[in-house]
Design an enzyme around this catalytic site. Structure first.
Site, PDB file in Angstrom:
ATOM      1  N   ASP A 119      -4.308  -9.658 -15.803  1.00  0.00           N
ATOM      2  CA  ASP A 119      -5.416 -10.606 -15.734  1.00  0.00           C
ATOM      3  C   ASP A 119      -6.523 -10.149 -16.683  1.00  0.00           C
ATOM      4  O   ASP A 119      -6.963  -9.007 -16.609  1.00  0.00           O
ATOM      5  CB  ASP A 119      -5.955 -10.618 -14.288  1.00  0.00           C
ATOM      6  CG  ASP A 119      -6.247 -12.006 -13.791  1.00  0.00           C
ATOM      7  OD1 ASP A 119      -6.991 -12.714 -14.459  1.00  0.00           O
ATOM      8  OD2 ASP A 119      -5.734 -12.364 -12.707  1.00  0.00           O
ATOM      9  N   HIS A 178      -4.111 -17.293  -5.369  1.00  0.00           N
ATOM     10  CA  HIS A 178      -5.028 -16.512  -4.548  1.00  0.00           C
ATOM     11  C   HIS A 178      -6.371 -17.210  -4.311  1.00  0.00           C
ATOM     12  O   HIS A 178      -7.250 -16.634  -3.663  1.00  0.00           O
ATOM     13  CB  HIS A 178      -5.271 -15.157  -5.213  1.00  0.00           C
ATOM     14  CG  HIS A 178      -5.995 -15.286  -6.528  1.00  0.00           C
ATOM     15  ND1 HIS A 178      -5.447 -15.943  -7.611  1.00  0.00           N
ATOM     16  CD2 HIS A 178      -7.226 -14.882  -6.925  1.00  0.00           C
ATOM     17  CE1 HIS A 178      -6.308 -15.938  -8.603  1.00  0.00           C
ATOM     18  NE2 HIS A 178      -7.391 -15.298  -8.222  1.00  0.00           N
ATOM     19  N   ASP A 179      -6.547 -18.415  -4.844  1.00  0.00           N
ATOM     20  CA  ASP A 179      -7.818 -19.120  -4.681  1.00  0.00           C
ATOM     21  C   ASP A 179      -7.718 -20.358  -3.799  1.00  0.00           C
ATOM     22  O   ASP A 179      -8.742 -20.994  -3.533  1.00  0.00           O
ATOM     23  CB  ASP A 179      -8.358 -19.574  -6.049  1.00  0.00           C
ATOM     24  CG  ASP A 179      -8.826 -18.418  -6.906  1.00  0.00           C
ATOM     25  OD1 ASP A 179      -9.306 -17.417  -6.345  1.00  0.00           O
ATOM     26  OD2 ASP A 179      -8.697 -18.520  -8.138  1.00  0.00           O
ATOM     27  N   ASP A 234       0.863  -1.186   0.000  1.00  0.00           N
ATOM     28  CA  ASP A 234       0.000   0.000   0.000  1.00  0.00           C
ATOM     29  C   ASP A 234       0.900   1.237   0.000  1.00  0.00           C
ATOM     30  O   ASP A 234       1.831   1.323   0.810  1.00  0.00           O
ATOM     31  CB  ASP A 234      -0.867  -0.061   1.272  1.00  0.00           C
ATOM     32  CG  ASP A 234      -1.718   1.168   1.460  1.00  0.00           C
ATOM     33  OD1 ASP A 234      -1.926   1.901   0.474  1.00  0.00           O
ATOM     34  OD2 ASP A 234      -2.193   1.394   2.598  1.00  0.00           O
ATOM     35  N   ASP A 258      -8.677 -15.466 -17.070  1.00  0.00           N
ATOM     36  CA  ASP A 258      -9.529 -15.978 -15.996  1.00  0.00           C
ATOM     37  C   ASP A 258     -10.559 -16.971 -16.535  1.00  0.00           C
ATOM     38  O   ASP A 258     -11.218 -16.709 -17.562  1.00  0.00           O
ATOM     39  CB  ASP A 258     -10.242 -14.780 -15.358  1.00  0.00           C
ATOM     40  CG  ASP A 258     -10.977 -15.143 -14.096  1.00  0.00           C
ATOM     41  OD1 ASP A 258     -10.322 -15.547 -13.134  1.00  0.00           O
ATOM     42  OD2 ASP A 258     -12.233 -15.019 -14.081  1.00  0.00           O
ATOM     43  N   ASP A 273      -4.295   3.664   2.734  1.00  0.00           N
ATOM     44  CA  ASP A 273      -5.721   3.320   2.848  1.00  0.00           C
ATOM     45  C   ASP A 273      -5.931   1.849   3.200  1.00  0.00           C
ATOM     46  O   ASP A 273      -7.059   1.364   3.242  1.00  0.00           O
ATOM     47  CB  ASP A 273      -6.492   3.688   1.567  1.00  0.00           C
ATOM     48  CG  ASP A 273      -6.054   2.861   0.360  1.00  0.00           C
ATOM     49  OD1 ASP A 273      -5.131   2.033   0.495  1.00  0.00           O
ATOM     50  OD2 ASP A 273      -6.626   3.056  -0.728  1.00  0.00           O
ATOM     51  N   ASP A 305      -1.614  -1.106  -3.912  1.00  0.00           N
ATOM     52  CA  ASP A 305      -1.888  -0.364  -5.147  1.00  0.00           C
ATOM     53  C   ASP A 305      -0.711  -0.472  -6.113  1.00  0.00           C
ATOM     54  O   ASP A 305       0.316  -1.079  -5.807  1.00  0.00           O
ATOM     55  CB  ASP A 305      -2.221   1.096  -4.805  1.00  0.00           C
ATOM     56  CG  ASP A 305      -1.238   1.677  -3.789  1.00  0.00           C
ATOM     57  OD1 ASP A 305      -0.023   1.443  -3.964  1.00  0.00           O
ATOM     58  OD2 ASP A 305      -1.680   2.330  -2.817  1.00  0.00           O
ATOM     59  N   ASN A 345      -0.524   4.538  -0.081  1.00  0.00           N
ATOM     60  CA  ASN A 345      -1.199   5.765   0.375  1.00  0.00           C
ATOM     61  C   ASN A 345      -1.915   5.614   1.710  1.00  0.00           C
ATOM     62  O   ASN A 345      -2.725   6.461   2.078  1.00  0.00           O
ATOM     63  CB  ASN A 345      -2.172   6.266  -0.702  1.00  0.00           C
ATOM     64  CG  ASN A 345      -3.262   5.237  -1.004  1.00  0.00           C
ATOM     65  OD1 ASN A 345      -3.281   4.160  -0.394  1.00  0.00           O
ATOM     66  ND2 ASN A 345      -4.151   5.556  -1.921  1.00  0.00           N
ATOM     67  N   GLU A 394      -6.373 -19.909 -17.296  1.00  0.00           N
ATOM     68  CA  GLU A 394      -6.829 -20.619 -16.110  1.00  0.00           C
ATOM     69  C   GLU A 394      -7.967 -21.499 -16.594  1.00  0.00           C
ATOM     70  O   GLU A 394      -8.980 -21.001 -17.102  1.00  0.00           O
ATOM     71  CB  GLU A 394      -7.334 -19.649 -15.053  1.00  0.00           C
ATOM     72  CG  GLU A 394      -7.670 -20.377 -13.761  1.00  0.00           C
ATOM     73  CD  GLU A 394      -8.805 -19.747 -12.983  1.00  0.00           C
ATOM     74  OE1 GLU A 394      -8.922 -20.031 -11.792  1.00  0.00           O
ATOM     75  OE2 GLU A 394      -9.593 -18.990 -13.575  1.00  0.00           O
TER      76      GLU A 394
HETATM   77  C1  NOJ Z   1     -10.968 -17.388 -11.015  1.00  0.00           C
HETATM   78  C2  NOJ Z   1     -10.215 -16.409 -10.202  1.00  0.00           C
HETATM   79  O1  NOJ Z   1      -8.932 -16.900  -9.940  1.00  0.00           O
HETATM   80  C3  NOJ Z   1     -11.032 -16.164  -8.955  1.00  0.00           C
HETATM   81  O2  NOJ Z   1     -10.314 -15.441  -7.990  1.00  0.00           O
HETATM   82  C4  NOJ Z   1     -12.294 -15.464  -9.361  1.00  0.00           C
HETATM   83  O3  NOJ Z   1     -13.093 -15.266  -8.222  1.00  0.00           O
HETATM   84  C5  NOJ Z   1     -13.055 -16.287 -10.387  1.00  0.00           C
HETATM   85  N1  NOJ Z   1     -12.199 -16.760 -11.422  1.00  0.00           N
HETATM   86  C6  NOJ Z   1     -14.166 -15.487 -11.024  1.00  0.00           C
HETATM   87  O4  NOJ Z   1     -13.622 -14.495 -11.854  1.00  0.00           O
END
Ligand code: NOJ
Length: 545
Positions: A105, A328-329, A28, A207, A32, A36, A30, A267
């Site tokens: 992305d 991140h999932d 970050d 994605d 918040d 960013d 700034n 993906e």
């Molecule tokens: C896959 C992404 O990696 C995930 O984070 C996202 O929520 C879903 N696609 C929907 O876009």
């Protein structure tokens, strides 16, 4: 741009070490509490020193943030939370100046319901944009089929009273899905891609790419027994339709119309490696499709080897592999595998990721062993976590907590209140501390990345599996007469095995640490039977470079 071109003329993305940044959580600038683009730019020296060659930055586009940027309301604008277009230009120029590529992305299975395209589309059936999205006529309360919104765990069909139709959202209801069978929509999306390629983006992570096309008859998915958030369905009608390959070929033509080997990384949203492999086509579709096998693998030499072998086998001739342990999932792999011997396992996993044949994708923070912690209901932000709380651990907030840079309040991530709580282990587990310690996990990762760059065989060489005792995974990479052999003990017990001769390139074990007690880097390793300690790692090079 000072980009290294390999003497083997491989495209840059085959030799690159990728590093995924979840921009909300990286840096970050700034105060918040949300990361960013300026923050990322300020950390480029770090990334360069660490040795990464390419960034994949998760979405930073204008968005109501219902799915934290995976719901885009303007494909050509940076969300003010992350900065502005000039910040992106500056980031790109600064990254390129350091020889770091930037992949962004592309989220085009769906937009946000706040995208002006959708506002038009839903206004009337005769609106020119109406057919850019998927609709079914509404005849009473019955939904058109059994398709489900993954993140809300209920029907994916949402009513649109203005047109008397249902629209589709298989993630959240705020992510209406495009009709990729519509040629105008396709053209609009390719224009979006060109917009970013014109600016200089080095490619796209695409994605849920295999979800673009839906069944033309809108058939219900069959039942499938599983306990993942796939909601007991086999997704053969709402995803993974064969027509998607034609779209990939069109995307490839767009990417190829630009100089500099722009890359398309899909993906494929699922655990099926055969499906992912098929997305490479015959060299005319995606350059890489994510192989998610390691994200769901149990710990163990045999488990990982089987998955790697399967992936190599499925890939069509000429396609290039890739590997990833965290994103991140999914729960971070340090958490997945770290119930016991966490640090040792993280080192073994890193050596595997960085020495297999295939492009490695690292996730921010894995280099210091960032882990996951269950969060209380009040801290949750992810719609999936909220929908499934407290029953399941599928929420994705724990793997998205702020980067732990140092031991100052806010962990060096923010001077404000972070959007997700920083993991409380940050005073001891942070970048600054680990960079100062030659024996740290960070130093181990950085050393492996240096080794991969110094040894073209590790980036581009062939791979031959070696016989090994239980718990040990061993292979040799070879290129132009130089070979690099890797021996990894995934278990706590000492194992004896035959090693090829050469000189030690890296060695580690929990008791001896890096380079202590041998073999030291450069020491001769005779071809012999030798003991690999529990979680021991040995990498040996032979022949001239
Ligand atoms: C896959 C992404 O990696 C995930 O984070 C996202 O929520 C879903 N696609 C929907 O876009």
């Amino acid at each position: 741009m000072t980009m290294t071109t390999h003497r083997h003329n491989a495209p840059w993305w085959q030799t690159a070490v990728f590093y995924q940044i979840y921009p909300r959580s990286f840096q970050d600038s700034n105060g918040d509490g949300v990361g960013d683009l300026k923050g990322i730019t300020s950390r480029l020296d770090y990334l360069s020193q660490f040795g990464v060659d390419a960034l994949w930055i998760s979405p930073f586009f204008k968005s109501p943030m219902r799915d934290f940027g995976y719901d885009i309301s303007d494909y050509r604008a940076v969300d003010s939370l992350f900065g502005g277009m000039d910040d992106f230009r500056e980031l790109l120029a600064a990254a390129h100046g350091r020889g770091i590529r930037v992949v962004i992305d592309l989220v085009v299975n769906h937009s946000s319901d706040e995208h002006p395209w959708f506002a038009e589309a839903r206004s009337s059936r005769s609106n020119p944009k109406h057919d850019w999205y998927i609709w079914r006529p509404m005849n009473g309360p019955r939904r058109p089929n059994n398709w489900v919104s993954l993140f809300e765990q209920k029907s994916a069909w949402q009513p649109n009273p203005a047109t008397g139709e249902w629209f589709l959202g298989t993630f959240t209801r705020n992510q209406p899905e495009f009709d990729w069978r519509n040629p105008e929509l396709r053209k609009a999306i390719y224009d979006v891609a060109r917009f970013w390629l014109d600016l200089g983006a080095d490619g796209f992570r695409m994605d849920v790419a295999t979800a673009y096309v839906k069944d033309d008859q809108f058939r219900s998915n069959p039942f499938k027994w599983n306990l993942s958030p796939d909601i007991f369905q086999e997704h053969i009608y709402d995803r993974n339709r064969p027509e998607v390959h034609g779209i990939f070929r069109e995307f490839r033509a767009v990417a190829q119309s630009y100089p500099g080997d722009r890359v398309l990384i899909g993906e494929t949203h699922g655990r099926d490696p055969a499906l992912a492999a098929s997305c490479h086509g015959s060299g005319d579709e995606l350059h890489m499709a994510f192989n998610f096998e390691f994200l769901f693998s149990p710990w163990g030499a045999r488990a990982f080897r089987e998955r790697a072998e399967r992936w190599y086998k499925f890939l069509p001739q000429g396609a290039w592999p890739n590997f990833t342990l965290s994103n991140h999932d999914q729960r971070r792999h340090y958490a997945r595998y770290g119930k016991r011997d966490a640090d040792a396992r993280a080192r073994v996993a890193a050596a595997m990721l960085l020495c297999l044949r295939g492009t490695p994708f690292l996730y921010y923070g894995e280099e210091i062993g960032m882990t996951c912690r269950r969060l209380g209901r009040a801290a949750l932000r992810d719609p999936l976590g909220i929908a499934t709380w407290p029953l399941s651990g599928y929420g994705r907030d724990p793997e998205r907590t702020p980067m732990q840079w140092d031991d100052s309040p806010g962990a060096g991530f923010t001077s404000g209140t972070p959007w997700l709580p920083v993991n409380p282990d940050f005073p001891t587990r942070n970048v600054r501390a680990q960079m100062a310690d030659p024996g740290s996990l960070w130093s181990w990762y950085a050393g492996l990345i240096r080794l991969r760059k110094a040894e073209p065989a590790l980036a581009l060489g062939s791979l031959t599996w070696l016989d090994a005792p239980p718990d040990v995974m061993a292979w040799t990479r070879e290129l132009d007469g130089r070979s690099v052999s890797v021996y990894l003990n995934f278990g706590p017990r000492r194992r004896e095995l035959a090693v090829r001769g050469g000189s030690a390139l890296a060695a580690w074990s929990p008791t001896r640490g890096y380079g202590k007690g041998g073999p030291n880097r450069g020491d001769a390793v005779p071809a012999s039977r030798r003991v690999l300690e529990g979680y021991g790692i040995l990498i040996v090079g032979e022949g001239t470079r």
